[in-house]
Structures are given as structure tokens and as C-alpha cells.
Enzyme design. Structure first.
Site, PDB file in Angstrom:
ATOM      1  N   HIS A 108      -7.678  11.728  -2.429  1.00 57.15           N
ATOM      2  CA  HIS A 108      -7.195  10.415  -2.860  1.00 57.15           C
ATOM      3  C   HIS A 108      -7.008  10.437  -4.368  1.00 57.15           C
ATOM      4  O   HIS A 108      -7.871  10.945  -5.090  1.00 57.15           O
ATOM      5  CB  HIS A 108      -8.239   9.363  -2.452  1.00 57.15           C
ATOM      6  CG  HIS A 108      -7.771   7.955  -2.592  1.00 57.15           C
ATOM      7  ND1 HIS A 108      -7.475   7.397  -3.808  1.00 57.15           N
ATOM      8  CD2 HIS A 108      -7.552   6.992  -1.660  1.00 57.15           C
ATOM      9  CE1 HIS A 108      -7.085   6.144  -3.615  1.00 57.15           C
ATOM     10  NE2 HIS A 108      -7.124   5.882  -2.326  1.00 57.15           N
ATOM     11  N   ARG A 113      -0.529   9.635  -0.780  1.00 54.56           N
ATOM     12  CA  ARG A 113      -1.655  10.162  -1.572  1.00 54.56           C
ATOM     13  C   ARG A 113      -1.545  11.650  -1.883  1.00 54.56           C
ATOM     14  O   ARG A 113      -1.940  12.084  -2.957  1.00 54.56           O
ATOM     15  CB  ARG A 113      -2.939   9.907  -0.794  1.00 54.56           C
ATOM     16  CG  ARG A 113      -3.229   8.444  -0.725  1.00 54.56           C
ATOM     17  CD  ARG A 113      -4.333   8.138   0.229  1.00 54.56           C
ATOM     18  NE  ARG A 113      -4.587   6.715   0.171  1.00 54.56           N
ATOM     19  CZ  ARG A 113      -5.464   6.093   0.943  1.00 54.56           C
ATOM     20  NH1 ARG A 113      -6.167   6.769   1.826  1.00 54.56           N
ATOM     21  NH2 ARG A 113      -5.645   4.809   0.829  1.00 54.56           N
ATOM     22  N   PHE A 166       0.846  -1.191   0.000  1.00 51.45           N
ATOM     23  CA  PHE A 166       0.000   0.000   0.000  1.00 51.45           C
ATOM     24  C   PHE A 166       0.880   1.239   0.000  1.00 51.45           C
ATOM     25  O   PHE A 166       2.031   1.179   0.449  1.00 51.45           O
ATOM     26  CB  PHE A 166      -0.921   0.003   1.232  1.00 51.45           C
ATOM     27  CG  PHE A 166      -2.358   0.039   0.863  1.00 51.45           C
ATOM     28  CD1 PHE A 166      -3.011  -1.104   0.456  1.00 51.45           C
ATOM     29  CD2 PHE A 166      -3.057   1.238   0.890  1.00 51.45           C
ATOM     30  CE1 PHE A 166      -4.333  -1.060   0.090  1.00 51.45           C
ATOM     31  CE2 PHE A 166      -4.381   1.287   0.522  1.00 51.45           C
ATOM     32  CZ  PHE A 166      -5.024   0.143   0.117  1.00 51.45           C
ATOM     33  N   ARG A 185      -2.544  11.122   5.817  1.00 49.71           N
ATOM     34  CA  ARG A 185      -2.666   9.756   6.323  1.00 49.71           C
ATOM     35  C   ARG A 185      -2.195   8.752   5.287  1.00 49.71           C
ATOM     36  O   ARG A 185      -2.502   8.897   4.100  1.00 49.71           O
ATOM     37  CB  ARG A 185      -4.130   9.468   6.681  1.00 49.71           C
ATOM     38  CG  ARG A 185      -4.382   8.013   7.006  1.00 49.71           C
ATOM     39  CD  ARG A 185      -5.805   7.748   7.419  1.00 49.71           C
ATOM     40  NE  ARG A 185      -6.784   7.790   6.349  1.00 49.71           N
ATOM     41  CZ  ARG A 185      -7.064   6.774   5.534  1.00 49.71           C
ATOM     42  NH1 ARG A 185      -6.423   5.635   5.625  1.00 49.71           N
ATOM     43  NH2 ARG A 185      -8.001   6.902   4.603  1.00 49.71           N
ATOM     44  N   LEU A 233     -14.546   5.846  -4.948  1.00 56.75           N
ATOM     45  CA  LEU A 233     -13.162   5.436  -4.767  1.00 56.75           C
ATOM     46  C   LEU A 233     -12.798   4.130  -5.453  1.00 56.75           C
ATOM     47  O   LEU A 233     -13.522   3.147  -5.364  1.00 56.75           O
ATOM     48  CB  LEU A 233     -12.884   5.273  -3.274  1.00 56.75           C
ATOM     49  CG  LEU A 233     -11.406   5.182  -2.944  1.00 56.75           C
ATOM     50  CD1 LEU A 233     -10.758   6.547  -3.031  1.00 56.75           C
ATOM     51  CD2 LEU A 233     -11.195   4.582  -1.578  1.00 56.75           C
ATOM     52  N   GLN A 277      -7.424  15.027   3.082  1.00 59.40           N
ATOM     53  CA  GLN A 277      -6.730  14.200   2.094  1.00 59.40           C
ATOM     54  C   GLN A 277      -7.533  14.039   0.802  1.00 59.40           C
ATOM     55  O   GLN A 277      -8.722  13.734   0.854  1.00 59.40           O
ATOM     56  CB  GLN A 277      -6.492  12.815   2.685  1.00 59.40           C
ATOM     57  CG  GLN A 277      -5.890  11.838   1.686  1.00 59.40           C
ATOM     58  CD  GLN A 277      -5.381  10.596   2.378  1.00 59.40           C
ATOM     59  OE1 GLN A 277      -6.141   9.678   2.631  1.00 59.40           O
ATOM     60  NE2 GLN A 277      -4.113  10.590   2.729  1.00 59.40           N
ATOM     61  N   GLU A 297      -6.544   2.079  -3.401  1.00 65.80           N
ATOM     62  CA  GLU A 297      -5.117   2.084  -3.699  1.00 65.80           C
ATOM     63  C   GLU A 297      -4.608   0.657  -3.912  1.00 65.80           C
ATOM     64  O   GLU A 297      -3.541   0.448  -4.487  1.00 65.80           O
ATOM     65  CB  GLU A 297      -4.429   2.678  -2.462  1.00 65.80           C
ATOM     66  CG  GLU A 297      -3.108   3.293  -2.698  1.00 65.80           C
ATOM     67  CD  GLU A 297      -2.703   4.080  -1.457  1.00 65.80           C
ATOM     68  OE1 GLU A 297      -3.194   5.205  -1.289  1.00 65.80           O
ATOM     69  OE2 GLU A 297      -1.926   3.554  -0.662  1.00 65.80           O
ATOM     70  N   HIS A 340     -11.250  12.696   0.325  1.00 64.93           N
ATOM     71  CA  HIS A 340     -11.338  11.344   0.878  1.00 64.93           C
ATOM     72  C   HIS A 340     -11.338  11.272   2.393  1.00 64.93           C
ATOM     73  O   HIS A 340     -12.146  10.568   2.988  1.00 64.93           O
ATOM     74  CB  HIS A 340     -10.162  10.541   0.327  1.00 64.93           C
ATOM     75  CG  HIS A 340     -10.168   9.105   0.741  1.00 64.93           C
ATOM     76  ND1 HIS A 340     -11.233   8.273   0.476  1.00 64.93           N
ATOM     77  CD2 HIS A 340      -9.248   8.358   1.392  1.00 64.93           C
ATOM     78  CE1 HIS A 340     -10.965   7.063   0.955  1.00 64.93           C
ATOM     79  NE2 HIS A 340      -9.785   7.097   1.523  1.00 64.93           N
TER      80      HIS A 340
END
Ligand code: FAD
Length: 578
Positions: free
Chosen positions: A239, A283, A117, A392, A249, A237, A252, A350
């Protein structure tokens, strides 16, 4: 008529954080969960990618590497004491969920499988590491189901489709909450020795978002209106892989399994921005890279306004087996078959890094000096511990929910067992009653739906991936105008049974507060860090800005800022290269 309930512990919100807290509290004292949604409809159920922990099941890993990645990913704004706790407790938290029955994907040997990730690396940035534990691309769904079962087993009581509208404080300590019951229109007062807010994010203030319609910031809004601060609201954030135009979404995990981002030249442009881990950079960096590729004319499509996510090089069996939702979303919403062609994507709002400030026991802070509000707790996305700082890492949120949800549940139960219920006035529900009566009285001169759309457009255009003093000043003026317009808007549906128009009106009010808190905090921070990028202040300025923003709303409606130093630790701020 108002109904009054008495509990030791009351939890607002039934997502991953709320349920994890309820499970601990429910084992120790009389506990209720009050939620505007049926628990398993909470947004946690949408989490696809996974939950990380340095289990080292498939390759070498350590919690310290995880902590390093989290701090670096946060652009050095995370509090390192909290990060250490989260990364250390991650391992047991995953194993605990496994023992509760969560069906994780397995390695051939039967261990919990792990995948790559963004931003998670081996040995301080050498290469991507497999750290995310997952149940296909339905990890959050499985977490909710598992925790909900366990809460029922422990006798936790649920008040579903109850909308919390107010927090009761007596001499600065928490005494309970007030909720509006959707099915009947009745008000309920929940007197409690301790209350934990776990109301999730507030991405709905942006036009393009991955967030569910219900993520409107009610919890932080209620707390903020009671004079308590919110922390780091400027850090939101974006994304990198939201479906074009819709924002839905695509996890990821698509890049974790080998997906690649390409511009109109077919170039794997992330090689230029993050030469070591490329598409798996954090991100904030990938979203900004996309923004600039599009701005510089290298976007794809007739309007050159999107990027392509290319998974055609990934084994079709892996796509079908490990990323089923992604395939289905692309086919359903865009009519694109990811096995044959690239999927059009754009950055999407996000995750809220900021929220209700807490310490590592999930106790809510009343000020930037770090004093607490006795009996009040917060955990999950609505809270700010802060483990995510300015940005994050993927899979760190589900982890944050279970680690700090559990800690909050234990702490609130201990507080409840050592304290009595606080006396509250008989008319404690009156402000809520008056508010609702006012919303339902008289002619509506403005449409709340138009105000909502205008807010979402403005926040997207002026306060999203890239910001400037000019854009933020404009945005703030627009928010003030929208607040006035909302004040002239009334709820036309006057019925008491499932009055969704009333609920949406109240949600919009909270959203306007969240937007204002975000923009005021962002305007004051004259640097770029993590998710907060100022085109007019492009550098990170550690000499001045290694501190958390606290914003307060005063009784006269004005806002005030304060700052709290970041908790330092092993990792000194360095330039963030990937
Ligand atoms: C599409 C998507 C995919 C994601 N994927 C991942 C991932 O793979 N890994 C990861 O780590 N993170 C992921 N995230 C982030 C993560 O899922 C969320 O941050 C997290 O689930 C939030 O959990 P929560 O318990 O704080 O809140 P939520 O799960 O959002 O629950 C909020 C709860 O609060 C209640 N509530 C809200 N307002 C009120 C009110 N006024 N009165 C009463 N109740 C109220 C709601 O009913 C709900 O039960 C993803 C997020 C999204 C949107």
C-alpha cells in the site's frame, strides 16, 4: 485430556468474513466460531476506507463499471465469473448491513454517502467515481460490531482465544479441526460436518506492514501442511501510504478526499505515472512509483527515503470529520500535524491476494483441476476466489468478506444439513499434541525472535515491491536456513496458562511456510503483473501467464507448482493505463 465438541458448522476466525459466514450458518444449523482473538479485535476492525458498491447514491454508477475496474485493477488475473458475482451482490450486501444497523455516513438527503477510492472509475476509466460506502474512517470497526451483535442474536457459539493448529481430513473430506485453548493449554477437537477458514492475511512476514501482529497465515498454513494447495501466493499488495518506518496505514481515503503525493521537489509525481487519475491510480502502480522516485534520489527527508502525503489543501473540517484516525495517527506516531505539513509515508505490506483456493461457493479446491474438498470452505483474505487477481482495489476486500462470507455460510450449512459427521480416530489430536510437546521439550539453541526479525528483513529486502531472480533465489536460501534455525528453537516458557511464547512460535512456523510459498511462486512467474514486479522481466506476458499459480507442499518438505487458467469474460486484457 482432550475435549471433543460436535457441531454442524465450525468457522475458524471471527473477522468480517468469519462473522458473516457464521451469521448465515447460525440461522440454519448448530454453529461455532473458533478464534484466537476476541472477535472484535480482528483486523477487519482496522479497516478505515470503506466498502464499495455501485449504489449510485451520489453520482451515476453501475455494477458493470465496478466489475470492469476490478478486472483492470487486478491486471486481468481475476476470474471474471467471480468478479461479476461480487460486484452485482455488492449493492444488496451494503443495504443488508445498513438494515442490521451499521451507521454509515449519510448524504444531506439521508442516503448512504459515498467517496472516491483508487482505481474506481466512471464508465470504464473516464474519471474517478464515488463508490466507497463508509462510516468515517472506522468502517471495518462498525462491520465487526454489527456482525458480532447479529451472530449473538442468532445463537452462534464462540470459542475465543482458541488457536487452531490442525485440520482433520478423512478420505479427503473435512471432518473437523484441532484447537489449543490459550487460557488452559488444553487441546480441543471440534468435529464438524463443515468447516470454514476465515483467518485473514499474513503480512507479518514483512518488516514494514500495515497488518496486525496476529496476521501470520495460520489458516493457509494448516491447510498447506495437510497437502492442499495455495493459490497466487506471489501476489502481495504494497500500500502506498504507510507511516514512515512504522508501516501503520494511512487510508487511501486521504487521497480520495483530495490528498496529494509529493517528492522532494514538491512535484505531484503521479501526474507522470497515471495522467488521468493521478494519485488515485491502483496501489501497485503508486507503490512502484514511490519506490522509483526514492531510488532515483527524489525522496524527501535527510536520507531522501520517504514521500510526502500532502492534505494541507483539503478542507480542515473534512480532515477532522472524515479522516479522524489519520490525523490522530500522524500526530501520535510521527509528531506531524497533517493540517499544517506533509506526512512522511512509504509503501507498506498490506494485503495478500493469494491464499486458499476456492470456487464462488467458497468451497476449497484440492487441486488446480478445480476438484473440491467436501465440507471445507474458506472466505476473506485467507482465501483466493479469485476476485482480486494480481492487485486488489481499495474497499474491495470488505466487500469480498461479506459477499463470499455470506455465500460460504449458506453453502456450509447446506452441506452440514445433508451430511453426517465423519468418524475420526480417537487419537486425531495426536499430531498436534506431539508438536506442542516437542516445542516445549529440551534446551533452546536458537532465539525464535531473532529468526522472526531475520525473516521479516529478508522478505522486505528481497521479495517486496521489486523482485529479481537473484533476490528471490537469495531469499529462498535464507528461508531454508531460517527454517533450520527455527527447528533448533524451543519454547522456554513451559506454563500452560496463556503461553504466548508457544503461540508466537507456532505462528512463526506458519509464517515461514507462507514466505516460502510466496518466494517459490514469485520466482517461477517470469513476468510482471499487478503486485508482482520483476525488474528482470518488466513486461506482462499474457500469452504465457494468464494463469493462476498453485503451490503444494509434499510430505518430504519439497514444493511443487501447478497452474490453472484464468476464467475469461467480457474484458480482454489490454495495457493498463490510468
Ligand atoms: C490497516 C488496514 C486497513 C484496511 N482498510 C481496508 C478498507 O478500508 N477497505 C477494505 O476493503 N479493506 C481494507 N483492509 C483489508 C481488510 O480489512 C482485510 O482484508 C479484511 O478485514 C480481512 O478480514 P478477514 O475476515 O479475512 O480476517 P481478519 O479480520 O483479519 O480476521 C481473522 C480472524 O482469524 C482468526 N484467526 C487467525 N488465525 C487463527 C488461528 N490459528 N486459530 C483461530 N483463529 C485464528 C483471528 O482471531 C481473527 O478473528 C485493510 C486492512 C488493514 C490491515
Amino acid at each position: 485430556m482432550v475435549q471433543v465438541h460436535h457441531y454442524d458448522a465450525v468457522i475458524v476466525g471471527a473477522g468480517g468474513a468469519g462473522l458473516r459466514a457464521a451469521l448465515e450458518a447460525g440461522k440454519r444449523c448448530k454453529t461455532a466460531v473458533v478464534s484466537k482473538l476476541y472477535p472484535t479485535r480482528s483486523h477487519t476492525g482496522a479497516a478505515q476506507g470503506g466498502m464499495c458498491a455501485a449504489l449510485a447514491n451520489v453520482e451515476e454508477d453501475s455494477w458493470e463499471w465496478h466489475a470492469f475496474d476490478t478486472v483492470k485493477g487486478s491486471d486481468f488475473l481475476a476470474d471474471q465469473d467471480a468478479v461479476d458475482i461480487m460486484c452485482k451482490e455488492a449493492v444488496d450486501s451494503v443495504l443488508e448491513l445498513e438494515r442490521m444497523g451499521l451507521p454509515f455516513n449519510r448524504t444531506p438527503e439521508g442516503r448512504i454517502d459515498q467517496r472516491r477510492f483508487g482505481g474506481h472509475t466512471r464508465n470504464h476509466g473516464e474519471a474517478a467515481v464515488r463508490r466507497s460506502c463508509y462510516a468515517a474512517d472506522r468502517t471495518g470497526h462498525m462491520i465487526l460490531q454489527t456482525l458480532f451483535q447479529q451472530c449473538n442474536k442468532e445463537g452462534v457459539e464462540f470459542y475465543n482465544e482458541f488457536f487452531v493448529v490442525d485440520l482433520l481430513l478423512v478420505d479427503g473430506s473435512c471432518a473437523g479441526i484441532v484447537a489449543y485453548e490459550l487460557a488452559s493449554g488444553a487441546l480441543h477437537v471440534f468435529r464438524a460436518k463443515s468447516v470454514l477458514f476465515a483467518t485473514g492475511g499474513y503480512g507479518k512476514m514483512f518488516k514494514i506492514t500495515s497488518n496486525a501482529h496476529t496476521l501470520t497465515g495460520d489458516g493457509p498454513g494448516v491447510v498447506y501442511r495437510r497437502g492442499l494447495p495455495l493459490e497466487d501466493m506471489e501476489f502481495f499488495q504494497f500500500h502506498p501510504t504507510g507511516l514512515y518506518r512504522l508501516g501503520i496505514l494511512l487510508s487511501e481515503a486521504a487521497r480520495g478526499e483530495g490528498g496529494i503525493l509529493r517528492n522532494s521537489d514538491g512535484e505531484r509525481f503521479m501526474e507522470r505515472y497515471a495522467p488521468t487519475i493521478k494519485d488515485l491510480a491502483p496501489r501497485d502502480m503508486v507503490s512502484r512509483a514511490e519506490f522509483f522516485e526514492i531510488k532515483e534520489g527524489r525522496g524527501t527527508g535527510p536520507d531522501r527515503d520517504y514521500i510526502l502525503l500532502d492534505v494541507t489543501g483539503v478542507d480542515p473540517e473534512v480532515v477532522e470529520k472524515k479522516l479522524p484516525d489519520i490525523t490522530e495517527f500522524s500526530r501520535t506516531y510521527l509528531g506531524v500535524d497533517p493540517l499544517k505539513e506533509g506526512v512522511p509515508i512509504v509503501p507498506t505490506a498490506h494485503y495478500a491476494m493469494g491464499g486458499i483456493p476456492t470456487n464462488v461457493q467458497a468451497e476449497v479446491l484440492r487441486n488446480h483441476e478445480g476438484d473440491i474438498v467436501p465440507g471445507l470452505y474458506a472466505a476473506g483474505e485467507c482465501a483466493c476466489v479469485s476476485v482480486h487477481g494480481a492487485n486488489r482495489l481499495g474497499t474491495n476486500s470488505l466487500l469480498d468478506l461479506v459477499v463470499f462470507g455470506r455465500r460460504g455460510g449458506v453453502a456450509m450449512a447446506e452441506h452440514a444439513l445433508g451430511n453426517d459427521l465423519l468418524d475420526i480416530p480417537d487419537d486425531a489430536h495426536k499430531p498436534s499434541q506431539d508438536w506442542i510437546a516437542w516445542l516445549m521439550d529440551g534446551e533452546s539453541l536458537e532465539s525464535s525472535a531473532e529468526v522472526r526479525t531475520a525473516l521479516q528483513d529478508e522478505m522486505w529486502d528481497k521479495a517486496s515491491v521489486v523482485r529479481t531472480e537473484e533476490s528471490l533465489a537469495h531469499c529462498l536460501e535464507e528461508i531454508a536456513r531460517l527454517r533450520q534455525r527455527l527447528g533448533r528453537s524451543k519454547v522456554k516458557d513451559r506454563s500452560k496458562i496463556f503461553n504466548t511464547e508457544l503461540v508466537e512460535h507456532m505462528e512463526l512456523g506458519f509464517m515461514v511456510d507462507m514466505a516460502e510459498a510466496l518466494v517459490v511462486s514469485a520466482r517461477a512467474r517470469t513476468e510482471s503483473r499487478g503486485g508482482h514486479y520483476r525488474e528482470d522481466h518488466q513486461l506482462r506476458e499474457d500469452d504465457h501467464w494468464m494463469k493462476h499459480t498453485f503451490i503444494y507442499k509434499r510430505d518430504d518438505g519439497t514444493t511443487e507448482l501447478g497452474y490453472k487458467d484464468v476464467v475469461a469474460g467480457r474484458y480482454e486484457p489490454v495495457e493498463r493505463k490510468y
